[in-house]
Design a protein around this motif. Structure first.
Motif, PDB file in Angstrom:
ATOM      1  N   THR A  99       0.733  -1.085  -0.085  1.00 36.84           N
ATOM      2  CA  THR A  99      -0.040  -0.141  -0.044  1.00 36.84           C
ATOM      3  C   THR A  99       0.841   0.999   0.008  1.00 36.84           C
ATOM      4  O   THR A  99       0.176   2.451   0.015  1.00 36.84           O
ATOM      5  N   SER A 100       2.137   1.127  -0.027  1.00 38.76           N
ATOM      6  CA  SER A 100       2.985   2.416   0.059  1.00 38.76           C
ATOM      7  C   SER A 100       3.854   2.690  -1.157  1.00 38.76           C
ATOM      8  O   SER A 100       4.963   3.421  -1.153  1.00 38.76           O
ATOM      9  N   ALA A 101       3.399   2.288  -2.188  1.00 38.43           N
ATOM     10  CA  ALA A 101       4.136   2.652  -3.524  1.00 38.43           C
ATOM     11  C   ALA A 101       4.392   4.199  -3.508  1.00 38.43           C
ATOM     12  O   ALA A 101       3.362   4.664  -3.410  1.00 38.43           O
ATOM     13  N   THR A 102       5.602   4.572  -4.126  1.00 38.42           N
ATOM     14  CA  THR A 102       5.621   6.042  -4.231  1.00 38.42           C
ATOM     15  C   THR A 102       5.914   6.324  -5.619  1.00 38.42           C
ATOM     16  O   THR A 102       4.848   6.379  -6.349  1.00 38.42           O
ATOM     17  N   HIS A 103       7.096   6.324  -6.381  1.00 38.44           N
ATOM     18  CA  HIS A 103       7.370   6.431  -7.707  1.00 38.44           C
ATOM     19  C   HIS A 103       8.772   6.003  -8.154  1.00 38.44           C
ATOM     20  O   HIS A 103       9.558   5.723  -7.105  1.00 38.44           O
ATOM     21  N   ALA A 104       8.854   5.822  -9.545  1.00 38.80           N
ATOM     22  CA  ALA A 104      10.311   5.639  -9.975  1.00 38.80           C
ATOM     23  C   ALA A 104      10.327   6.383 -11.151  1.00 38.80           C
ATOM     24  O   ALA A 104       9.484   6.337 -12.012  1.00 38.80           O
ATOM     25  N   THR A 105      11.351   6.805 -11.417  1.00 40.01           N
ATOM     26  CA  THR A 105      11.868   7.511 -12.785  1.00 40.01           C
ATOM     27  C   THR A 105      12.683   6.591 -13.838  1.00 40.01           C
ATOM     28  O   THR A 105      13.813   6.140 -13.333  1.00 40.01           O
ATOM     29  N   LEU A 106      11.994   6.558 -14.842  1.00 38.12           N
ATOM     30  CA  LEU A 106      12.495   5.742 -15.879  1.00 38.12           C
ATOM     31  C   LEU A 106      12.573   6.280 -17.269  1.00 38.12           C
ATOM     32  O   LEU A 106      12.048   7.257 -17.424  1.00 38.12           O
ATOM     33  N   THR A 107      12.940   5.558 -18.301  1.00 38.70           N
ATOM     34  CA  THR A 107      12.917   6.090 -19.404  1.00 38.70           C
ATOM     35  C   THR A 107      12.068   5.079 -20.357  1.00 38.70           C
ATOM     36  O   THR A 107      12.284   3.920 -20.296  1.00 38.70           O
ATOM     37  N   ALA A 108      11.303   5.653 -21.263  1.00 42.63           N
ATOM     38  CA  ALA A 108      10.624   4.790 -22.212  1.00 42.63           C
ATOM     39  C   ALA A 108      11.177   4.431 -23.507  1.00 42.63           C
ATOM     40  O   ALA A 108      11.870   5.257 -24.042  1.00 42.63           O
ATOM     41  N   GLY A 109      11.269   3.360 -23.446  1.00 41.44           N
ATOM     42  CA  GLY A 109      12.347   2.531 -24.437  1.00 41.44           C
ATOM     43  C   GLY A 109      12.209   3.009 -25.815  1.00 41.44           C
ATOM     44  O   GLY A 109      13.090   3.152 -26.517  1.00 41.44           O
ATOM     45  N   ASP A 110      10.980   3.360 -26.261  1.00 38.65           N
ATOM     46  CA  ASP A 110      10.994   3.590 -27.731  1.00 38.65           C
ATOM     47  C   ASP A 110      10.564   5.146 -27.791  1.00 38.65           C
ATOM     48  O   ASP A 110      10.981   5.325 -29.097  1.00 38.65           O
ATOM     49  N   THR A 111      10.290   5.848 -27.077  1.00 34.95           N
ATOM     50  CA  THR A 111      10.381   7.286 -27.351  1.00 34.95           C
ATOM     51  C   THR A 111      11.328   8.193 -26.681  1.00 34.95           C
ATOM     52  O   THR A 111      11.724   9.281 -26.971  1.00 34.95           O
ATOM     53  N   GLY A 112      12.030   7.586 -25.406  1.00 32.78           N
ATOM     54  CA  GLY A 112      13.238   8.305 -25.100  1.00 32.78           C
ATOM     55  C   GLY A 112      12.637   9.187 -24.040  1.00 32.78           C
ATOM     56  O   GLY A 112      13.555  10.081 -23.168  1.00 32.78           O
ATOM     57  N   GLN A 113      11.507   9.378 -23.756  1.00 35.37           N
ATOM     58  CA  GLN A 113      11.003  10.493 -22.825  1.00 35.37           C
ATOM     59  C   GLN A 113      11.323   9.794 -21.265  1.00 35.37           C
ATOM     60  O   GLN A 113      11.271   8.769 -20.787  1.00 35.37           O
ATOM     61  N   THR A 114      11.520  10.776 -20.437  1.00 31.89           N
ATOM     62  CA  THR A 114      11.457  10.705 -18.952  1.00 31.89           C
ATOM     63  C   THR A 114      10.075  10.452 -18.214  1.00 31.89           C
ATOM     64  O   THR A 114       9.072  11.428 -18.405  1.00 31.89           O
ATOM     65  N   VAL A 115      10.035   9.382 -17.730  1.00 30.38           N
ATOM     66  CA  VAL A 115       8.740   9.063 -17.093  1.00 30.38           C
ATOM     67  C   VAL A 115       8.760   8.728 -15.713  1.00 30.38           C
ATOM     68  O   VAL A 115       9.635   7.895 -15.177  1.00 30.38           O
ATOM     69  N   HIS A 116       7.972   9.629 -14.750  1.00 27.57           N
ATOM     70  CA  HIS A 116       8.035   9.458 -13.413  1.00 27.57           C
ATOM     71  C   HIS A 116       6.839   8.483 -13.190  1.00 27.57           C
ATOM     72  O   HIS A 116       5.579   8.864 -13.456  1.00 27.57           O
ATOM     73  N   TYR A 117       6.992   7.116 -12.823  1.00 29.05           N
ATOM     74  CA  TYR A 117       5.926   6.282 -12.866  1.00 29.05           C
ATOM     75  C   TYR A 117       5.528   6.301 -11.330  1.00 29.05           C
ATOM     76  O   TYR A 117       6.106   5.785 -10.353  1.00 29.05           O
TER      77      TYR A 117
END
Length: 295
Positions: A99-117
């Motif tokens: 119940t305590s998920a926060t966020h993770a910052t990753l890169t979208a493999g096909d677009t190269g965008q920075t994604v804060h999931y």
């Protein structure tokens, strides 16, 4: 690409229920009106626009991705990261107990965008405020609490233990507010069951809030019939309805409450987005200006 961040709201959707996506579009419109993001996009697993193509419709270099789901599990840990092609994703990045998920910052493999999931909306602490707001809405009483019981209802399933955890988590938080005389977590598919709602309350008035994102088969048909509000949902029922000497105030899916837009913003804010002004605006506009949790 646009240097200003965008927001993508990822929801389940449905091929069978045209109204399933309505809350997602409504909350996106509410957030869009604040001007807090360069773009706000909706994406769905079972409808268009799809998860897989969503990021290709976004011109921003930086994206906040918020799952409009109730609990952590298969969709938030596997389906969404896979379909959005989030390179390097691992559920351990959330360091969550369910119940305590926060966020993770990753890169979208096909677009190269920075994604804060971000973690799912349903487990955020501010969801407790939305449940209380839902009780206010169905009773038309901003001070509802004293003399009332509150049932927070979830699906419950042996396939995902986190499904029940999210329901119990918010029931515990609201119980700690000392607002309602009684607060119970009830379920459709495991004990304690919502079918027996009146067995769990001494209060004559009980507000029942299903922790579902959208109204559909379960919230519109199963739960009202199971609780004894009606024999056939098509015949309708009164709010409140007397069941075994209790007045049952059935609220329908919590995700349809306008304050839900605040939870989505809170998730993005926790991931680093500058949203103080937008959050204050939405809380003021949707009746949640005074947080029930005191957060």
């Amino acid at each position: 690409m646009n240097p200003d961040p965008a927001l993508v709201i990822a929801a389940h959707g449905s091929h069978l229920n045209a109204e399933s996506s309505s809350p997602t579009f409504a909350h996106a419109d509410t957030i869009r009106a604040t001007g807090a993001f360069s773009e706000v996009r909706e994406a769905f697993w079972k409808e268009e626009p799809s998860f897989r193509e969503a990021l290709r419709t976004v011109g921003a270099e930086e994206v906040y991705l918020v799952p409009l789901f109730i609990s952590e599990g298969y969709f938030t840990e596997q389906v969404i990261p896979r379909e959005f092609r989030l390179d390097g994703w691992d559920p351990e990045m959330w360091d969550s107990d369910g119940t305590s998920a926060t966020h993770a910052t990753l890169t979208a493999g096909d677009t190269g965008q920075t994604v804060h999931y971000c973690g799912p909306a349903g487990t955020h602490d501010s969801m407790s405020d939305v449940i209380v707001q839902r009780a206010k809405s169905v009773t038309d009483d901003p001070d509802v609490g004293e003399g009332f019981g509150l049932a927070v209802v979830g699906h419950g399933t042996e396939r995902n233990e986190n499904s029940a955890k999210a329901i119990e988590y918010h029931a515990d938080r609201i119980r700690g507010m000392d607002r309602f005389d009684e607060v119970e977590a009830l379920f459709m598919d495991e004990d304690p069951e919502v079918d027996d709602v009146t067995d769990y309350f001494e209060s004559e008035d009980v507000v029942v809030v299903p922790l579902f994102i959208a109204d559909g088969y379960h919230t519109q048909e199963d739960i009202p019939e199971d609780m004894g509000l009606c024999e056939d949902y098509r015949d309708g029922y009164d709010v409140p309805t007397d069941v075994d000497g209790h007045d049952i105030w059935y609220a329908g899916a919590v995700g349809t409450e306008p304050l839900m837009a605040d939870v989505i913003l809170e998730r993005a804010a926790d991931a680093g987005a500058d949203l103080d002004a937008a959050i204050a605006e939405i809380r003021d506009r949707t009746g949640g200006a005074n947080p029930a949790t005191g957060d």
